[in-house]
Design a protein around this motif. Structure first.
Motif, PDB file in Angstrom:
ATOM      1  N   TYR A  97       0.892  -1.308   0.274  1.00 35.20           N
ATOM      2  CA  TYR A  97       0.009   0.127  -0.513  1.00 35.20           C
ATOM      3  C   TYR A  97       1.518   0.967   0.652  1.00 35.20           C
ATOM      4  N   ASP A  98       1.984   1.133   0.487  1.00 34.25           N
ATOM      5  CA  ASP A  98       2.768   2.299   0.661  1.00 34.25           C
ATOM      6  C   ASP A  98       3.425   2.295  -0.244  1.00 34.25           C
ATOM      7  N   GLY A  99       3.658   1.344  -0.908  1.00 39.93           N
ATOM      8  CA  GLY A  99       4.466   1.480  -2.884  1.00 39.93           C
ATOM      9  C   GLY A  99       5.569   0.769  -2.350  1.00 39.93           C
ATOM     10  N   LEU A 100       6.190   0.586  -1.477  1.00 37.85           N
ATOM     11  CA  LEU A 100       7.936  -0.374  -0.919  1.00 37.85           C
ATOM     12  C   LEU A 100       7.183  -1.979  -1.769  1.00 37.85           C
ATOM     13  N   LEU A 101       6.258  -2.449  -1.726  1.00 39.74           N
ATOM     14  CA  LEU A 101       6.145  -3.585  -2.166  1.00 39.74           C
ATOM     15  C   LEU A 101       5.512  -3.896  -3.969  1.00 39.74           C
ATOM     16  N   PRO A 102       5.409  -4.366  -5.085  1.00 41.14           N
ATOM     17  CA  PRO A 102       4.491  -4.601  -5.770  1.00 41.14           C
ATOM     18  C   PRO A 102       2.992  -4.334  -5.426  1.00 41.14           C
ATOM     19  N   SER A 103       2.460  -3.270  -6.277  1.00 42.28           N
ATOM     20  CA  SER A 103       1.254  -3.024  -6.161  1.00 42.28           C
ATOM     21  C   SER A 103       0.049  -4.308  -5.960  1.00 42.28           C
ATOM     22  N   ALA A 104       0.376  -5.732  -6.772  1.00 39.20           N
ATOM     23  CA  ALA A 104      -0.039  -7.079  -6.263  1.00 39.20           C
ATOM     24  C   ALA A 104      -0.516  -7.194  -5.299  1.00 39.20           C
ATOM     25  N   PHE A 136      13.845  -1.579  -5.363  1.00 39.41           N
ATOM     26  CA  PHE A 136      12.542  -1.048  -5.959  1.00 39.41           C
ATOM     27  C   PHE A 136      11.644  -0.213  -4.750  1.00 39.41           C
ATOM     28  N   GLY A 137      11.995  -0.471  -3.583  1.00 36.74           N
ATOM     29  CA  GLY A 137      10.929   0.346  -2.654  1.00 36.74           C
ATOM     30  C   GLY A 137      10.912   1.382  -2.846  1.00 36.74           C
ATOM     31  N   PHE A 138      12.824   2.002  -2.911  1.00 34.85           N
ATOM     32  CA  PHE A 138      13.293   3.667  -3.121  1.00 34.85           C
ATOM     33  C   PHE A 138      12.392   4.243  -4.233  1.00 34.85           C
TER      34      PHE A 138
END
Length: 524
Positions: free
Chosen positions: A373-380, A497-499
């Motif tokens: 949700y915070d964008g640090l992992l893929p949106s799926a 990714f997360g950054f």
């Protein structure tokens, strides 16, 4: 460089936490009893039914009782911190979300990454213990007391050995009897029972949280009864000679003696992991501000009493040097001539370990959800099933990883890794409690640590952080190295990714200030 530093220390705004709570598509069927059972369900399991044997036999001897008390004290402080933050920020990210709001993105990522050790690796440890007790349970029905299972398919292909006079620390191939009752040794291939139970629990969790909670509540009642039954039965077979020496003399490699007690505390600290899982269901609780503190504190209190009682009876029943590493409670009953009771206890252990698996695999997907949700992992990973209201993608991913870990890795290395990883998370949650008391004194806190600002707001969080750090320092060097190596892998993933996808980070890049999750800046 300054912009990168600003990004990684950026804190998630409190208003974006509230936005996450409002936007989530979770259903809210859980009450205080459900949350308490999730806490107990996650806590009472492999720690008492499995790891007690290794901790008493290799580290502390009868002083394992003190090890449980030391770990319990550390958890009491941490428990109060979790209760306060859980009532203040009732989101499913647990320690990850708390740290994000108080200490910034990079430390939050490290906590979220470490929580994988607690829940995924911890669940794999429980699954391995479940396989041990399934073997003990089935063996109890045989006339000759011999296992019916092919050990090549109920054991991991590798074992971990600590350094000794004869071997160097490291992984070794696991040799087991080729056939039940055979003296010929063959290579173990795959722990099929452990793999199977994780897959079954994962399917149940995908179906729905309400169904999973009903199942868990039933299992929790059964395993509490089993623990009490073991204590009441075993107390009659206590031999006071087994308590002597209470603290065995120190050995060359740090086992026994005072250091052995603290090393055992790190090992059995895994037994207390679970009360924090209550906070991961915050967005599925009907009244999280009231019910989360109840569930956290009640579950830890009940579990601490049962742990100390079971450990005291166990080391009194049989000499610590003969305690089984795989199924210490069931084997102790067999050793004192109660094989029928061992079957009952083994059944209770199977039920108990199943509830630990279920509760732990409830927690991990919800942390993944918050990180996505915070964008640090893929949106799926942030997808919620429209019918069941569960984070089904992360549940399937978590279950698959856990099943593979349980099938291929041994219980002792898994347990130590989970304990040390969790201690680091407890440390940062404690610091987050202290920081938010200073930086956000006016936040609505439905539950506050008793004692006012200086005792409840400063002293207890400090003692919690200090205790967690102190216990962390007593872990074995290999366990600490493995955790820091895991953190290193996590940092590579974050900066890969997360950054670049962080909603808060994108808000800084476009507007100069951290953006609330879901804002236009965050979606740019």
């Amino acid at each position: 460089m300054s912009s990168i530093l600003r990004r990684i220390v950026a804190r998630k705004p409190i208003d974006s936490v509230q936005k996450e709570i409002n936007e989530a598509e979770y259903k809210r069927p859980l009450n205080a009893w459900d949350l308490t059972c999730i806490g107990i369900g996650t806590t009472i399991g492999a720690g008492i039914f499995v790891l007690t044997g290794t901790a008493a036999k290799d580290y502390a001897g009868p002083a394992i009782i003190l090890s449980y008390i030391i770990s319990g004290v550390v958890c009491i402080f941490a428990c109060l911190c979790y209760a306060e933050l859980g009532s203040t920020l009732p989101v499913s990210g647990s320690a990850y979300s708390f740290t994000y709001a108080a200490l910034g993105e990079l430390l939050a990522w490290i906590v979220g990454w470490d929580l994988m050790l607690e829940y995924l690796v911890g669940s794999a440890t429980v699954a391995v213990g479940w396989a041990y007790y399934l073997d003990t349970f089935v063996t109890g029905f045989t006339a000759d007391g011999k296992s019916l299972f092919d050990q090549r398919f109920t054991n991991a292909p590798f074992i971990w050995l600590e350094a000794s006079d004869t071997v160097a620390a490291g992984f070794y191939m696991n040799k087991v009897p080729c056939r039940p009752g055979s003296d010929e040794l063959c290579q173990a291939y795959f722990n099929f029972p452990a793999f199977f139970i994780v897959v079954a629990i994962t399917i149940l969790l995908v179906i729905g949280i309400r169904e999973a909670a009903w199942f868990n509540n039933t299992m929790v009642v059964i395993k509490i009864v089993v623990c009490i039954l073991f204590v009441l039965t075993g107390i009659k077979f206590i031999n006071n000679a087994n308590y002597t020496p209470f603290i065995p003399p120190a050995q060359e490699y740090g086992h026994y003696g005072a250091s052995g007690i603290f090393q055992a505390s790190v090992s059995v600290f895994f037994a207390y992991i679970g009360f924090d899982a209550v906070t991961t269901t915050a967005q599925e609780a009907a009244n999280p501000q009231r019910d989360l503190p109840i569930g956290i504190i009640a579950s830890l209190g009940i579990c601490t009493i049962l742990y100390v009682a079971v450990a005291a009876v166990l080391v009194g029943m049989v000499p610590y040097s003969t305690i089984s590493r795989g199924a210490p409670v069931g084997q102790a009953l067999i050793d004192v001539g109660l094989p029928a009771m061992a079957v009952i206890i083994s059944f209770g252990a199977l039920v108990g370990l199943s509830s630990v698996l279920l509760s732990s695999l409830i927690a991990q997907p919800r942390i993944f959800y918050s990180m996505a949700y915070d964008g640090l992992l893929p949106s799926a990973f942030a997808k919620i099933h429209p019918k069941t209201g569960t984070p089904y993608v992360t549940t399937i991913v978590s279950g698959t990883v856990c099943a593979l870990l349980s099938a291929f890795l041994p219980v002792d290395v898994l347990g130590n890794l989970a304990s040390v990883g969790t201690l680091s998370a407890f440390f940062l949650v404690s610091v987050s409690t202290l920081v938010l008391r200073i930086t956000q004194p006016d936040l609505p806190r439905k539950f506050q640590i008793p004692g006012g600002f200086w005792i409840g707001g400063m002293l207890i969080p400090f003692l919690s952080a200090f205790s967690a750090a102190g216990l962390f320092s007593q872990a074995t060097i290999p366990a600490i190295i493995r955790v820091f190596a895991w953190m290193g892998v996590g940092l590579v993933v974050y900066f890969s990714f997360g950054f670049w996808h962080s909603r808060v980070g994108l808000g800084i890049s476009t507007g100069g200030e951290p953006a609330a999750a879901g804002s236009k800046a965050a979606k740019a």
